[in-house]
Design a protein around this motif. Structure first.
Motif, PDB file in Angstrom:
ATOM      1  N   ASN A  97       0.843  -1.199   0.000  1.00 60.23           N
ATOM      2  CA  ASN A  97       0.000   0.000   0.000  1.00 60.23           C
ATOM      3  C   ASN A  97       0.875   1.244   0.000  1.00 60.23           C
ATOM      4  OD1 ASN A  97      -2.468  -1.306  -0.052  1.00 60.23           O
ATOM      5  ND2 ASN A  97      -2.609  -1.416   2.170  1.00 60.23           N
ATOM      6  N   PHE A  98       0.365   2.280  -0.644  1.00 63.16           N
ATOM      7  CA  PHE A  98       1.119   3.512  -0.833  1.00 63.16           C
ATOM      8  C   PHE A  98       0.172   4.685  -0.582  1.00 63.16           C
ATOM      9  CE2 PHE A  98       2.497   6.751  -4.019  1.00 63.16           C
ATOM     10  CZ  PHE A  98       3.704   7.074  -3.449  1.00 63.16           C
ATOM     11  N   ASP A  99       0.423   5.444   0.490  1.00 58.79           N
ATOM     12  CA  ASP A  99      -0.417   6.598   0.825  1.00 58.79           C
ATOM     13  C   ASP A  99      -0.181   7.726  -0.166  1.00 58.79           C
ATOM     14  OD1 ASP A  99      -1.512   5.328   3.015  1.00 58.79           O
ATOM     15  OD2 ASP A  99       0.057   6.037   4.361  1.00 58.79           O
ATOM     16  N   ASN A 100      -1.230   8.494  -0.429  1.00 60.01           N
ATOM     17  CA  ASN A 100      -1.149   9.559  -1.416  1.00 60.01           C
ATOM     18  C   ASN A 100      -1.706  10.865  -0.847  1.00 60.01           C
ATOM     19  OD1 ASN A 100      -0.712  10.711  -3.970  1.00 60.01           O
ATOM     20  ND2 ASN A 100      -2.849  10.372  -4.526  1.00 60.01           N
ATOM     21  N   PRO A 101      -0.970  11.551   0.022  1.00 59.05           N
ATOM     22  CA  PRO A 101      -1.465  12.835   0.533  1.00 59.05           C
ATOM     23  C   PRO A 101      -1.303  13.924  -0.530  1.00 59.05           C
ATOM     24  CG  PRO A 101       0.705  12.390   1.402  1.00 59.05           C
ATOM     25  CD  PRO A 101       0.303  11.170   0.611  1.00 59.05           C
ATOM     26  N   ASP A 102      -1.962  15.064  -0.317  1.00 64.26           N
ATOM     27  CA  ASP A 102      -1.915  16.171  -1.275  1.00 64.26           C
ATOM     28  C   ASP A 102      -0.553  16.840  -1.339  1.00 64.26           C
ATOM     29  OD1 ASP A 102      -4.514  15.918  -2.105  1.00 64.26           O
ATOM     30  OD2 ASP A 102      -5.302  17.265  -0.564  1.00 64.26           O
ATOM     31  N   VAL A 103       0.197  16.792  -0.261  1.00 65.44           N
ATOM     32  CA  VAL A 103       1.478  17.500  -0.205  1.00 65.44           C
ATOM     33  C   VAL A 103       2.612  16.610  -0.708  1.00 65.44           C
ATOM     34  CG1 VAL A 103       0.767  19.004   1.668  1.00 65.44           C
ATOM     35  CG2 VAL A 103       1.800  16.810   2.197  1.00 65.44           C
ATOM     36  N   GLU A 104       3.729  17.199  -1.013  1.00 66.15           N
ATOM     37  CA  GLU A 104       4.956  16.498  -1.397  1.00 66.15           C
ATOM     38  C   GLU A 104       4.756  15.572  -2.593  1.00 66.15           C
ATOM     39  OE1 GLU A 104       6.283  14.497   2.086  1.00 66.15           O
ATOM     40  OE2 GLU A 104       6.398  16.329   3.263  1.00 66.15           O
ATOM     41  N   VAL A 105       4.207  16.098  -3.675  1.00 69.83           N
ATOM     42  CA  VAL A 105       3.912  15.290  -4.851  1.00 69.83           C
ATOM     43  C   VAL A 105       5.195  14.704  -5.445  1.00 69.83           C
ATOM     44  CG1 VAL A 105       2.953  15.350  -7.182  1.00 69.83           C
ATOM     45  CG2 VAL A 105       1.813  16.579  -5.340  1.00 69.83           C
ATOM     46  N   LEU A 106       6.239  15.523  -5.572  1.00 66.83           N
ATOM     47  CA  LEU A 106       7.496  15.027  -6.143  1.00 66.83           C
ATOM     48  C   LEU A 106       8.132  13.967  -5.245  1.00 66.83           C
ATOM     49  CD1 LEU A 106       9.056  18.306  -7.560  1.00 66.83           C
ATOM     50  CD2 LEU A 106       7.944  16.462  -8.808  1.00 66.83           C
ATOM     51  N   GLY A 107       8.049  14.176  -3.943  1.00 66.18           N
ATOM     52  CA  GLY A 107       8.589  13.198  -3.007  1.00 66.18           C
ATOM     53  C   GLY A 107       7.845  11.875  -3.090  1.00 66.18           C
ATOM     54  N   LYS A 108       6.556  11.914  -3.321  1.00 69.00           N
ATOM     55  CA  LYS A 108       5.753  10.695  -3.434  1.00 69.00           C
ATOM     56  C   LYS A 108       6.084   9.938  -4.715  1.00 69.00           C
ATOM     57  CE  LYS A 108       3.655  10.439   0.347  1.00 69.00           C
ATOM     58  NZ  LYS A 108       3.884   9.275   1.198  1.00 69.00           N
ATOM     59  N   GLN A 109       6.390  10.664  -5.795  1.00 63.86           N
ATOM     60  CA  GLN A 109       6.798   9.989  -7.031  1.00 63.86           C
ATOM     61  C   GLN A 109       8.115   9.243  -6.816  1.00 63.86           C
ATOM     62  OE1 GLN A 109       6.881  13.177  -9.852  1.00 63.86           O
ATOM     63  NE2 GLN A 109       4.697  13.009 -10.322  1.00 63.86           N
ATOM     64  N   LEU A 110       9.051   9.881  -6.128  1.00 64.48           N
ATOM     65  CA  LEU A 110      10.327   9.239  -5.826  1.00 64.48           C
ATOM     66  C   LEU A 110      10.113   8.042  -4.903  1.00 64.48           C
ATOM     67  CD1 LEU A 110      13.411   9.166  -5.992  1.00 64.48           C
ATOM     68  CD2 LEU A 110      13.467  10.747  -4.066  1.00 64.48           C
ATOM     69  N   GLU A 111       9.239   8.200  -3.920  1.00 62.28           N
ATOM     70  CA  GLU A 111       8.956   7.096  -2.999  1.00 62.28           C
ATOM     71  C   GLU A 111       8.353   5.906  -3.745  1.00 62.28           C
ATOM     72  OE1 GLU A 111       6.355   6.116   1.035  1.00 62.28           O
ATOM     73  OE2 GLU A 111       6.379   8.157   0.259  1.00 62.28           O
ATOM     74  N   GLU A 112       7.485   6.166  -4.694  1.00 60.83           N
ATOM     75  CA  GLU A 112       6.892   5.089  -5.488  1.00 60.83           C
ATOM     76  C   GLU A 112       7.969   4.349  -6.284  1.00 60.83           C
ATOM     77  OE1 GLU A 112       3.456   4.415  -8.914  1.00 60.83           O
ATOM     78  OE2 GLU A 112       3.683   6.378  -7.968  1.00 60.83           O
ATOM     79  N   GLU A 113       8.899   5.088  -6.877  1.00 59.37           N
ATOM     80  CA  GLU A 113      10.005   4.462  -7.618  1.00 59.37           C
ATOM     81  C   GLU A 113      10.860   3.606  -6.685  1.00 59.37           C
ATOM     82  OE1 GLU A 113      11.074   3.861 -10.772  1.00 59.37           O
ATOM     83  OE2 GLU A 113       9.074   4.656 -11.147  1.00 59.37           O
ATOM     84  N   LEU A 114      11.125   4.105  -5.476  1.00 59.14           N
ATOM     85  CA  LEU A 114      11.917   3.339  -4.515  1.00 59.14           C
ATOM     86  C   LEU A 114      11.201   2.055  -4.101  1.00 59.14           C
ATOM     87  CD1 LEU A 114      13.362   6.199  -2.282  1.00 59.14           C
ATOM     88  CD2 LEU A 114      14.594   4.771  -3.929  1.00 59.14           C
ATOM     89  N   ILE A 115       9.892   2.118  -3.988  1.00 66.83           N
ATOM     90  CA  ILE A 115       9.116   0.920  -3.650  1.00 66.83           C
ATOM     91  C   ILE A 115       9.258  -0.115  -4.761  1.00 66.83           C
ATOM     92  CG2 ILE A 115       6.770   0.010  -3.365  1.00 66.83           C
ATOM     93  CD1 ILE A 115       6.127   2.595  -1.798  1.00 66.83           C
ATOM     94  N   TYR A 116       9.183   0.326  -6.023  1.00 65.69           N
ATOM     95  CA  TYR A 116       9.341  -0.615  -7.133  1.00 65.69           C
ATOM     96  C   TYR A 116      10.760  -1.190  -7.180  1.00 65.69           C
ATOM     97  CZ  TYR A 116       4.693   0.118  -9.066  1.00 65.69           C
ATOM     98  OH  TYR A 116       3.338   0.138  -9.246  1.00 65.69           O
ATOM     99  N   GLN A 117      11.769  -0.409  -6.816  1.00 64.89           N
ATOM    100  CA  GLN A 117      13.133  -0.940  -6.727  1.00 64.89           C
ATOM    101  C   GLN A 117      13.229  -2.001  -5.628  1.00 64.89           C
ATOM    102  OE1 GLN A 117      15.882   2.316  -6.275  1.00 64.89           O
ATOM    103  NE2 GLN A 117      15.375   3.177  -8.278  1.00 64.89           N
ATOM    104  N   ASP A 118      12.576  -1.729  -4.496  1.00 62.90           N
ATOM    105  CA  ASP A 118      12.527  -2.718  -3.414  1.00 62.90           C
ATOM    106  C   ASP A 118      11.817  -3.989  -3.871  1.00 62.90           C
ATOM    107  OD1 ASP A 118      13.886  -1.095  -1.654  1.00 62.90           O
ATOM    108  OD2 ASP A 118      12.100  -0.452  -0.555  1.00 62.90           O
ATOM    109  N   PHE A 119      10.751  -3.821  -4.650  1.00 64.48           N
ATOM    110  CA  PHE A 119      10.048  -4.981  -5.203  1.00 64.48           C
ATOM    111  C   PHE A 119      10.996  -5.832  -6.042  1.00 64.48           C
ATOM    112  CE2 PHE A 119       5.513  -3.015  -5.262  1.00 64.48           C
ATOM    113  CZ  PHE A 119       5.190  -3.633  -4.074  1.00 64.48           C
ATOM    114  N   ALA A 120      11.797  -5.195  -6.883  1.00 63.38           N
ATOM    115  CA  ALA A 120      12.722  -5.933  -7.755  1.00 63.38           C
ATOM    116  C   ALA A 120      13.737  -6.707  -6.924  1.00 63.38           C
ATOM    117  CB  ALA A 120      13.423  -4.978  -8.722  1.00 63.38           C
ATOM    118  N   THR A 121      14.271  -6.086  -5.885  1.00 63.91           N
ATOM    119  CA  THR A 121      15.234  -6.761  -5.012  1.00 63.91           C
ATOM    120  C   THR A 121      14.579  -7.920  -4.272  1.00 63.91           C
ATOM    121  OG1 THR A 121      16.457  -4.709  -4.737  1.00 63.91           O
ATOM    122  CG2 THR A 121      16.862  -6.433  -3.107  1.00 63.91           C
TER     123      THR A 121
END
Length: 177
Positions: A138-162
């Motif tokens: 699960n990935f929370d999506n608050p209104d603030v920090e949109v760019l930070g959330k995009q980076l966090e989503e990418e990091l989650i997918y990298q963790d998935f690959a590992t």
């Protein structure tokens, strides 16, 4: 870290023999419980070298290569030299809405990473049947920090690959040993 702890303990007790005794007790226990340093992947020596077949730029392939570095498993760039071919058949990323507020604004997503793989001998004989890993978070999506959330989503997918790479190697080990 363990050696430092043992050393500090022995300084307090004033005995070098006690340090040696503790080390002689701790290391066999760690070895006997199946503990291995990272990168210690076991496959039968008769299946070395291993060839990885995947789509170009595959995150799971990169993660497997990282996990195998430092192990006794050799990778080959030539499938003709390989004794086992690990095939990453597909990798798919997806997301779906997991929660919305009263106004219909998305509050959370469910991220999926689907990986299909198998392993074959050079003659095409199936060694590990096709298997699928479906990793979900699960990935929370608050209104603030949109760019930070995009980076966090990418990091989650990298963790998935590992995580997928680690699970693939564990399944290979379970089937082949």
């Amino acid at each position: 870290m363990l050696e430092r702890f043992v050393g500090d303990f022995c300084v307090l007790t004033g005995s070098r023999n006690l340090r040696l005794l503790i080390l002689l007790i701790v290391f066999p226990i760690l070895a006997g419980c199946g503990f291995h340093l990272r990168g210690s992947i076991e496959i039968p020596p008769t299946l070395n070298p291993l060839y990885l077949q995947s789509a170009p730029g595959s995150p799971v392939r990169r993660a497997i290569e990282d996990l195998l570095s430092g192990s006794d498993v050799r990778l080959t760039a030539n499938p003709a030299e390989a004794r086992l071919i690990l095939r990453i058949l597909s990798e798919n990323r997806s997301s779906r809405v997991a929660a919305v507020d009263a106004n219909g604004k998305t509050l959370a997503f469910e991220l999926h990473y689907l990986v299909r793989f198998d392993a074959v001998a050079p003659d095409g004989a199936q060694q590990v049947p096709p298997q699928t890993l479906d990793l979900v978070r699960n990935f929370d999506n608050p209104d603030v920090e949109v760019l930070g959330k995009q980076l966090e989503e990418e990091l989650i997918y990298q963790d998935f690959a590992t995580d997928a790479a680690d699970r693939i190697l564990m399944r290979l080990r379970a089937v082949l040993i």
